[in-house]
Design a protein around this motif. Structure first.
Motif, PDB file in Angstrom:
ATOM      1  N   ILE A 199       0.865  -1.171   0.000  1.00  0.00           N
ATOM      2  CA  ILE A 199       0.000   0.000   0.000  1.00  0.00           C
ATOM      3  C   ILE A 199       0.907   1.229   0.000  1.00  0.00           C
TER       4      ILE A 199
ATOM      5  N   GLU B  75       1.056   7.147   1.107  1.00  0.00           N
ATOM      6  CA  GLU B  75       0.009   8.167   1.214  1.00  0.00           C
ATOM      7  C   GLU B  75      -1.373   7.585   1.492  1.00  0.00           C
ATOM      8  N   TYR B  76      -1.503   6.274   1.366  1.00  0.00           N
ATOM      9  CA  TYR B  76      -2.780   5.614   1.638  1.00  0.00           C
ATOM     10  C   TYR B  76      -2.838   4.941   3.009  1.00  0.00           C
ATOM     11  N   HIS B  77      -1.768   4.933   3.753  1.00  0.00           N
ATOM     12  CA  HIS B  77      -1.755   4.228   5.034  1.00  0.00           C
ATOM     13  C   HIS B  77      -2.850   4.712   5.978  1.00  0.00           C
ATOM     14  N   GLU B  78      -2.925   6.011   6.203  1.00  0.00           N
ATOM     15  CA  GLU B  78      -3.935   6.522   7.139  1.00  0.00           C
ATOM     16  C   GLU B  78      -5.358   6.287   6.624  1.00  0.00           C
ATOM     17  N   PRO B  79      -5.650   6.561   5.353  1.00  0.00           N
ATOM     18  CA  PRO B  79      -7.001   6.250   4.870  1.00  0.00           C
ATOM     19  C   PRO B  79      -7.370   4.770   4.999  1.00  0.00           C
ATOM     20  N   VAL B  80      -6.399   3.884   4.809  1.00  0.00           N
ATOM     21  CA  VAL B  80      -6.676   2.452   4.962  1.00  0.00           C
ATOM     22  C   VAL B  80      -6.991   2.129   6.423  1.00  0.00           C
TER      23      VAL B  80
ATOM     24  N   HIS C 233     -10.462   3.339   7.106  1.00  0.00           N
ATOM     25  CA  HIS C 233     -11.434   2.445   6.475  1.00  0.00           C
ATOM     26  C   HIS C 233     -11.610   1.168   7.301  1.00  0.00           C
TER      27      HIS C 233
END
Length: 57
Positions: free
Chosen positions: A4, A7-12, A15
């Motif tokens: 991943i 930049e997607y770690h926090e959104p993941v 979620h």
């Protein structure tokens, strides 16, 4: 290897905290069931587990 992008770690995490802590993935008496399973299987680290759980609202 990270699969991943950073930049997607926090959104993941957000979620997962929103969607995998309710039925059918978890019960009210064990909301972190799927997140703990990910930790047990080595898919996430303890820090990632703790950060994800912090998003549970």
């Amino acid at each position: 290897m990270d699969t991943i992008p950073a930049e997607y770690h926090e959104p993941v995490k957000q979620h997962a905290a929103t969607n995998f802590t309710v039925e059918p993935y978890a019960r009210a008496d064990n909301r972190t069931r799927q997140i703990d399973l990910a930790l047990t299987n080595g898919w996430i680290t303890q820090d990632e587990r703790d950060q994800t759980v912090a998003y549970i609202g």
